[in-house]
Design a protein around this motif. Structure first.
Motif, PDB file in Angstrom:
ATOM      1  N   VAL A   1     -64.330  69.676  -5.219  1.00  0.00           N
ATOM      2  CA  VAL A   1     -65.307  70.298  -4.326  1.00  0.00           C
ATOM      3  C   VAL A   1     -66.685  70.374  -4.988  1.00  0.00           C
ATOM      4  O   VAL A   1     -67.713  70.049  -4.384  1.00  0.00           O
ATOM      5  N   CYS A   2     -66.699  70.822  -6.245  1.00  0.00           N
ATOM      6  CA  CYS A   2     -67.992  71.016  -6.938  1.00  0.00           C
ATOM      7  C   CYS A   2     -68.684  69.684  -7.249  1.00  0.00           C
ATOM      8  O   CYS A   2     -69.913  69.639  -7.339  1.00  0.00           O
ATOM      9  N   SER A   3     -67.914  68.625  -7.397  1.00  0.00           N
ATOM     10  CA  SER A   3     -68.519  67.323  -7.688  1.00  0.00           C
ATOM     11  C   SER A   3     -68.888  66.551  -6.412  1.00  0.00           C
ATOM     12  O   SER A   3     -69.557  65.519  -6.484  1.00  0.00           O
ATOM     13  N   GLY A   4     -68.436  67.051  -5.251  1.00  0.00           N
ATOM     14  CA  GLY A   4     -68.710  66.362  -4.003  1.00  0.00           C
ATOM     15  C   GLY A   4     -67.676  65.315  -3.658  1.00  0.00           C
ATOM     16  O   GLY A   4     -67.797  64.610  -2.644  1.00  0.00           O
ATOM     17  N   ALA A   5     -66.616  65.198  -4.459  1.00  0.00           N
ATOM     18  CA  ALA A   5     -65.590  64.191  -4.193  1.00  0.00           C
ATOM     19  C   ALA A   5     -64.683  64.587  -3.029  1.00  0.00           C
ATOM     20  O   ALA A   5     -64.064  63.710  -2.405  1.00  0.00           O
ATOM     21  N   LEU A   6     -64.602  65.862  -2.746  1.00  0.00           N
ATOM     22  CA  LEU A   6     -63.766  66.346  -1.635  1.00  0.00           C
ATOM     23  C   LEU A   6     -64.625  66.967  -0.545  1.00  0.00           C
ATOM     24  O   LEU A   6     -65.611  67.618  -0.845  1.00  0.00           O
TER      25      LEU A   6
END
Length: 469
Positions: free
Chosen positions: A464-469
């Motif tokens: 979530v924090c990396s934008g992958a999800l």
């Protein structure tokens, strides 16, 4: 007979500007009334019709012209009667006559009130003095303990309100994770509160704690006014963690959730932060696995410290008997008995939660407590100093489970010369600051149900924090 005053609208010092109003919890528990300046008069007598149907009279302020001009007026008597399950609703001016009627009907009655302290709304003398004129007994010894004991376990309706507060707060935590990659603690707080307000939550259950980097080692840090830490070259953001401990209220019932997330480093934990995070997650997982009615909360606190000691020995922060120059004094049991783990996990594992975030303190940690066992096998007393719950668990209790590991320079100062610690290894982890993971659970007959819905596993948080999800 019980007489309670509701809260009154607060005002900013030396002005006529209102501050946010939130009803006093015990008054709300008995009345469901959120109208400022209200009173509640309850009568019960065994062997009368009051045995099965106690008299519950609610007194609300009369609508004044100024109320209509400046603010939203209180409800009318008819409106309040339609929305409150009470015997009758009257204006506050009718309270003296109602007291006199009860005293006439029950001349031997005892009047129960809440303690006359700043913690509770004051009952004006024009009301509180009336029982004295009839030589009635007035006591503040019994009402608050009885209320706290009743509020210690929750019924199905209360649990649903807490579930809703946690659902809204869980979505707010996820919103912050998805939106905030860098910036200020204040922005994270604003995002969280706005998300809750957008879903209809009026109040936060407590001041949000939004702490980045080493500020996460301050347990109740609520300044929330610093930038995330930047490096000296090209304003590069240092990889660090952001700890957010925040929860809203729903109909006066609280949520209390903590999530720790990576900032910088592409939304990924550093190796050191990930190791500490996974250990805190293990502390919480093992605690949750043992929860059931009858288990004393002290035993879960001890389990957390034991898990921390084992984890620190794996990481090399604590020595083992096989460490160079070491011996049996660095066994798991010896380190546990030393109490050195309190420098890293100083607080209690959790607390009762309900109408207040630290709910019913006189019941959850009673002054006279015969449930507490003593003995070497329970570890040093320092493990239990800041526990807010020291009872066997009961079905219907709602509690938080919030282990944490912190690297506070103030707490570490007394153990800087500890022979249990590999101080060179410790240095590598001190920049993590602090990690806490907190969920709200309800104790059931077979174990527990987790009311917190935002996930905390490492892969999901980093995704979530990396934008992958």
């Amino acid at each position: 007979i019980a007489l309670l005053a509701g809260g009154v609208t607060p005002f900013r010092n030396d002005t006529d500007r209102e501050l946010p109003f939130r009803q006093e919890s015990n008054f709300y528990y008995l009345s469901g009334c959120t109208v400022p300046g209200s009173y509640l008069l309850i009568a019960y007598q065994n062997g009368t019709s009051f045995t099965t149907n106690p008299s519950v009279q609610l007194f609300i302020p009369k609508v004044e012209l100024a109320d209509l001009m400046w603010s939203v007026p209180p409800p009318t008597v008819d409106e309040a009667t339609a929305t409150h399950n009470v015997t009758r609703v009257e204006h506050s001016e009718a309270l003296p006559d109602a007291i006199h009627e009860l005293l006439k009907a029950f001349p031997e009655a005892t009047f129960h009130i809440l303690p006359a302290t700043p913690q509770f709304p004051d009952i004006p003398s024009k009301f509180s003095a009336l029982p004295l004129t009839a030589n009635a007994r007035i006591t503040e010894d019994y009402l608050l303990p009885a209320l706290h004991r009743a509020r210690l376990t929750k019924d199905a309706a209360e649990i649903e309100l807490i579930r809703q507060a946690n659902a809204i707060s869980s979505r707010a935590h996820e919103t912050v994770m998805r939106v905030l990659g860098q910036g200020k603690e204040a922005e994270a707080e604003a995002l969280f509160v706005a998300s809750c307000r957008r879903e209809g939550a009026v109040h936060q259950a407590y001041l949000p704690i939004v702490a980045a980097a080493n500020r996460a080692s301050t347990l109740h840090y609520c300044c929330n006014d610093k930038d995330f830490a930047w490096g000296p070259v090209a304003r590069q953001l240092h990889p660090q963690v952001l700890l957010i401990d925040a929860g809203c209220e729903w109909n006066c019932y609280a949520a209390d959730i903590t999530r720790t997330m990576p900032v910088g480093n592409g939304g990924k934990f550093t190796p050191e932060a990930r190791a500490i995070y996974e250990l805190v997650l293990e502390m919480q997982r093992l605690s949750l696995e043992v929860l059931k009615p009858g288990l004393h909360w002290d035993a879960v606190q001890l389990l957390c410290h034991r898990t921390l000691v084992r984890g620190f020995q794996r990481l090399g922060i604590f020595k083992t008997p096989s460490s160079p120059g070491s011996g049996s004094w660095n066994s798991e049991e010896a380190i546990l008995a030393s109490g050195v783990s309190t420098a890293f996990f100083p607080h209690g594992l959790g607390h009762s939660l309900g109408l207040d975030v630290h709910d019913v303190p006189s019941a959850s940690k009673p002054e006279k407590n015969e449930t507490i066992q003593r003995g070497v096998e329970l570890g040093p007393e320092s493990f239990y100093t800041y526990l807010r719950l020291r009872l066997p668990l009961e079905e219907g209790m709602v509690v938080t489970v919030e282990p944490g590991i912190y690297f506070s320079p103030h707490l570490l100062a007394p153990v800087r010369d500890s022979r249990h610690i590999d101080h060179e290894v410790l240095k590598r982890y001190e920049s993590v600051g602090g990690v806490r993971i907190e969920d709200v659970v309800v104790i059931t007959k077979d174990g527990y149900v987790n009311l917190t819905t935002v996930r905390s596993d490492v892969d999901w948080v980093e995704g979530v924090c990396s934008g992958a999800l």
